[in-house]
Design a protein around this motif. Structure first.
Motif, PDB file in Angstrom:
ATOM      1  N   GLY A  63       0.770  -1.233   0.000  1.00 26.78           N
ATOM      2  CA  GLY A  63       0.000   0.000   0.000  1.00 26.78           C
ATOM      3  C   GLY A  63       0.803   1.286   0.000  1.00 26.78           C
ATOM      4  O   GLY A  63       0.225   2.379   0.052  1.00 26.78           O
ATOM      5  N   HIS A  64       2.140   1.197  -0.078  1.00 27.55           N
ATOM      6  CA  HIS A  64       2.971   2.407  -0.143  1.00 27.55           C
ATOM      7  C   HIS A  64       2.869   3.036  -1.531  1.00 27.55           C
ATOM      8  O   HIS A  64       2.942   2.323  -2.543  1.00 27.55           O
ATOM      9  CB  HIS A  64       4.439   2.078   0.140  1.00 27.55           C
ATOM     10  CG  HIS A  64       4.681   1.606   1.528  1.00 27.55           C
ATOM     11  ND1 HIS A  64       4.781   0.279   1.844  1.00 27.55           N
ATOM     12  CD2 HIS A  64       4.843   2.285   2.690  1.00 27.55           C
ATOM     13  CE1 HIS A  64       4.997   0.152   3.145  1.00 27.55           C
ATOM     14  NE2 HIS A  64       5.025   1.361   3.677  1.00 27.55           N
ATOM     15  N   HIS A  65       2.744   4.343  -1.579  1.00 27.92           N
ATOM     16  CA  HIS A  65       2.642   5.076  -2.839  1.00 27.92           C
ATOM     17  C   HIS A  65       3.961   4.988  -3.600  1.00 27.92           C
ATOM     18  O   HIS A  65       5.015   5.302  -3.062  1.00 27.92           O
ATOM     19  CB  HIS A  65       2.287   6.541  -2.545  1.00 27.92           C
ATOM     20  CG  HIS A  65       2.094   7.369  -3.745  1.00 27.92           C
ATOM     21  ND1 HIS A  65       2.907   8.426  -4.052  1.00 27.92           N
ATOM     22  CD2 HIS A  65       1.154   7.308  -4.732  1.00 27.92           C
ATOM     23  CE1 HIS A  65       2.485   8.984  -5.170  1.00 27.92           C
ATOM     24  NE2 HIS A  65       1.431   8.323  -5.605  1.00 27.92           N
ATOM     25  N   LEU A  66       3.890   4.546  -4.849  1.00 25.12           N
ATOM     26  CA  LEU A  66       5.076   4.425  -5.703  1.00 25.12           C
ATOM     27  C   LEU A  66       5.221   5.600  -6.652  1.00 25.12           C
ATOM     28  O   LEU A  66       6.327   5.936  -7.066  1.00 25.12           O
ATOM     29  CB  LEU A  66       5.006   3.135  -6.525  1.00 25.12           C
ATOM     30  CG  LEU A  66       5.020   1.831  -5.761  1.00 25.12           C
ATOM     31  CD1 LEU A  66       4.779   0.651  -6.701  1.00 25.12           C
ATOM     32  CD2 LEU A  66       6.346   1.672  -5.009  1.00 25.12           C
ATOM     33  N   GLY A  67       4.106   6.191  -7.034  1.00 23.46           N
ATOM     34  CA  GLY A  67       4.151   7.295  -7.979  1.00 23.46           C
ATOM     35  C   GLY A  67       2.789   7.528  -8.597  1.00 23.46           C
ATOM     36  O   GLY A  67       1.879   6.702  -8.455  1.00 23.46           O
ATOM     37  N   SER A  68       2.660   8.659  -9.278  1.00 19.85           N
ATOM     38  CA  SER A  68       1.393   9.015  -9.905  1.00 19.85           C
ATOM     39  C   SER A  68       1.640   9.630 -11.266  1.00 19.85           C
ATOM     40  O   SER A  68       2.612  10.367 -11.459  1.00 19.85           O
ATOM     41  CB  SER A  68       0.632  10.034  -9.043  1.00 19.85           C
ATOM     42  OG  SER A  68       0.292   9.486  -7.796  1.00 19.85           O
ATOM     43  N   ASP A  69       0.757   9.330 -12.191  1.00 22.45           N
ATOM     44  CA  ASP A  69       0.698  10.018 -13.471  1.00 22.45           C
ATOM     45  C   ASP A  69      -0.548  10.879 -13.429  1.00 22.45           C
ATOM     46  O   ASP A  69      -1.635  10.397 -13.075  1.00 22.45           O
ATOM     47  CB  ASP A  69       0.584   9.019 -14.632  1.00 22.45           C
ATOM     48  CG  ASP A  69       1.826   8.166 -14.776  1.00 22.45           C
ATOM     49  OD1 ASP A  69       2.925   8.735 -14.857  1.00 22.45           O
ATOM     50  OD2 ASP A  69       1.694   6.929 -14.793  1.00 22.45           O
ATOM     51  N   VAL A  70      -0.401  12.160 -13.774  1.00 24.27           N
ATOM     52  CA  VAL A  70      -1.531  13.083 -13.791  1.00 24.27           C
ATOM     53  C   VAL A  70      -1.457  13.873 -15.080  1.00 24.27           C
ATOM     54  O   VAL A  70      -0.388  14.365 -15.461  1.00 24.27           O
ATOM     55  CB  VAL A  70      -1.502  14.048 -12.586  1.00 24.27           C
ATOM     56  CG1 VAL A  70      -2.724  14.959 -12.596  1.00 24.27           C
ATOM     57  CG2 VAL A  70      -1.415  13.288 -11.269  1.00 24.27           C
ATOM     58  N   LEU A  71      -2.595  13.993 -15.760  1.00 20.97           N
ATOM     59  CA  LEU A  71      -2.680  14.762 -17.000  1.00 20.97           C
ATOM     60  C   LEU A  71      -3.833  15.737 -16.890  1.00 20.97           C
ATOM     61  O   LEU A  71      -4.976  15.340 -16.624  1.00 20.97           O
ATOM     62  CB  LEU A  71      -2.922  13.825 -18.196  1.00 20.97           C
ATOM     63  CG  LEU A  71      -3.278  14.532 -19.505  1.00 20.97           C
ATOM     64  CD1 LEU A  71      -2.046  15.167 -20.122  1.00 20.97           C
ATOM     65  CD2 LEU A  71      -3.948  13.574 -20.469  1.00 20.97           C
ATOM     66  N   PHE A  72      -3.554  17.023 -17.090  1.00 23.04           N
ATOM     67  CA  PHE A  72      -4.607  18.019 -17.190  1.00 23.04           C
ATOM     68  C   PHE A  72      -5.129  17.965 -18.624  1.00 23.04           C
ATOM     69  O   PHE A  72      -4.401  18.224 -19.571  1.00 23.04           O
ATOM     70  CB  PHE A  72      -4.077  19.414 -16.851  1.00 23.04           C
ATOM     71  CG  PHE A  72      -5.010  20.526 -17.234  1.00 23.04           C
ATOM     72  CD1 PHE A  72      -6.293  20.581 -16.716  1.00 23.04           C
ATOM     73  CD2 PHE A  72      -4.606  21.508 -18.120  1.00 23.04           C
ATOM     74  CE1 PHE A  72      -7.161  21.610 -17.071  1.00 23.04           C
ATOM     75  CE2 PHE A  72      -5.456  22.532 -18.484  1.00 23.04           C
ATOM     76  CZ  PHE A  72      -6.742  22.585 -17.954  1.00 23.04           C
ATOM     77  N   ALA A  73      -6.406  17.610 -18.786  1.00 22.88           N
ATOM     78  CA  ALA A  73      -6.978  17.434 -20.124  1.00 22.88           C
ATOM     79  C   ALA A  73      -7.665  18.692 -20.643  1.00 22.88           C
ATOM     80  O   ALA A  73      -7.829  18.850 -21.845  1.00 22.88           O
ATOM     81  CB  ALA A  73      -7.975  16.270 -20.117  1.00 22.88           C
ATOM     82  N   GLY A  74      -8.093  19.571 -19.756  1.00 23.33           N
ATOM     83  CA  GLY A  74      -8.782  20.797 -20.153  1.00 23.33           C
ATOM     84  C   GLY A  74      -9.844  21.157 -19.133  1.00 23.33           C
ATOM     85  O   GLY A  74      -9.941  20.548 -18.076  1.00 23.33           O
ATOM     86  N   VAL A  75     -10.657  22.154 -19.469  1.00 23.88           N
ATOM     87  CA  VAL A  75     -11.712  22.578 -18.555  1.00 23.88           C
ATOM     88  C   VAL A  75     -13.041  21.960 -18.970  1.00 23.88           C
ATOM     89  O   VAL A  75     -13.256  21.634 -20.139  1.00 23.88           O
ATOM     90  CB  VAL A  75     -11.823  24.118 -18.461  1.00 23.88           C
ATOM     91  CG1 VAL A  75     -10.561  24.706 -17.849  1.00 23.88           C
ATOM     92  CG2 VAL A  75     -12.128  24.735 -19.798  1.00 23.88           C
ATOM     93  N   ARG A  76     -13.908  21.816 -18.000  1.00 25.33           N
ATOM     94  CA  ARG A  76     -15.218  21.168 -18.216  1.00 25.33           C
ATOM     95  C   ARG A  76     -16.011  21.837 -19.332  1.00 25.33           C
ATOM     96  O   ARG A  76     -16.714  21.172 -20.083  1.00 25.33           O
ATOM     97  CB  ARG A  76     -16.015  21.182 -16.900  1.00 25.33           C
ATOM     98  CG  ARG A  76     -17.346  20.499 -16.993  1.00 25.33           C
ATOM     99  CD  ARG A  76     -17.125  18.994 -17.094  1.00 25.33           C
ATOM    100  NE  ARG A  76     -18.363  18.327 -17.378  1.00 25.33           N
ATOM    101  CZ  ARG A  76     -18.579  17.554 -18.443  1.00 25.33           C
ATOM    102  NH1 ARG A  76     -17.619  17.335 -19.319  1.00 25.33           N
ATOM    103  NH2 ARG A  76     -19.720  16.970 -18.628  1.00 25.33           N
ATOM    104  N   ALA A  77     -15.885  23.149 -19.453  1.00 26.94           N
ATOM    105  CA  ALA A  77     -16.643  23.884 -20.465  1.00 26.94           C
ATOM    106  C   ALA A  77     -16.302  23.434 -21.887  1.00 26.94           C
ATOM    107  O   ALA A  77     -17.091  23.629 -22.806  1.00 26.94           O
ATOM    108  CB  ALA A  77     -16.398  25.388 -20.324  1.00 26.94           C
TER     109      ALA A  77
END
Length: 157
Positions: A63-77
């Protein structure tokens, strides 16, 4: 009162935890989620303020955090094209770590700050009776899923 070291999260197909499970390197939590940057005052233009992200958090078998990938795709509008772009990113990431099995997971609290947004499983246990949830509490951000006793993987929204 304290959180358990490892917090179970129940796999629920077709609902808020439908993209969690195991891969050869451990466990994962993936999602397409909307979030507001810290300090943003949400008003009538909330669709311009809500940002859509693709997220893949990876954990070892303990359960230890190894890493994260995060992508900002745009705004809801910007509509469905933004959500589709985020979904494609998640699908690609899952393919990259595969094969995956969708199932319950158990992870430890963690935090990732990205683009002015908090991502993670945060201990929100409070000693202040005005701010307590009635006992130990962990909140998954930005999804706002709350985990608490009896620590069976179920959550409140």
């Amino acid at each position: 009162m304290r959180l358990p070291e490892v917090i179970p999260i129940k796999y629920e197909p077709d609902y808020r935890t439908n993209l969690i499970g195991r891969f050869p390197g451990g466990q994962f939590f993936a999602d397409v989620t909307g979030a507001y940057q810290e300090g943003v005052a949400v008003g009538d233009d909330w669709r311009q303020q809500m940002r859509i992200y693709a997220v893949l958090h990876r954990f070892d078998n303990s359960g230890h955090h190894l890493g994260s990938d995060v992508l900002f795709a745009g705004v809801r509008a910007d509509g469905n094209v933004v959500v589709e772009q985020a979904e494609q990113a998640v699908t690609g990431w899952l393919s990259d770590i595969g094969p995956v099995t969708f199932c319950d997971i158990a992870i430890r609290p963690f935090r990732v700050d990205y683009d002015g947004v908090i991502f993670g499983l945060i201990d929100e246990t409070s000693e202040d009776p005005e701010e307590t949830h009635g006992g130990p509490w962990a909140e998954l951000y930005p999804q706002r899923l709350g985990f608490h006793e009896p620590w069976n993987g179920e959550y409140d929204t």
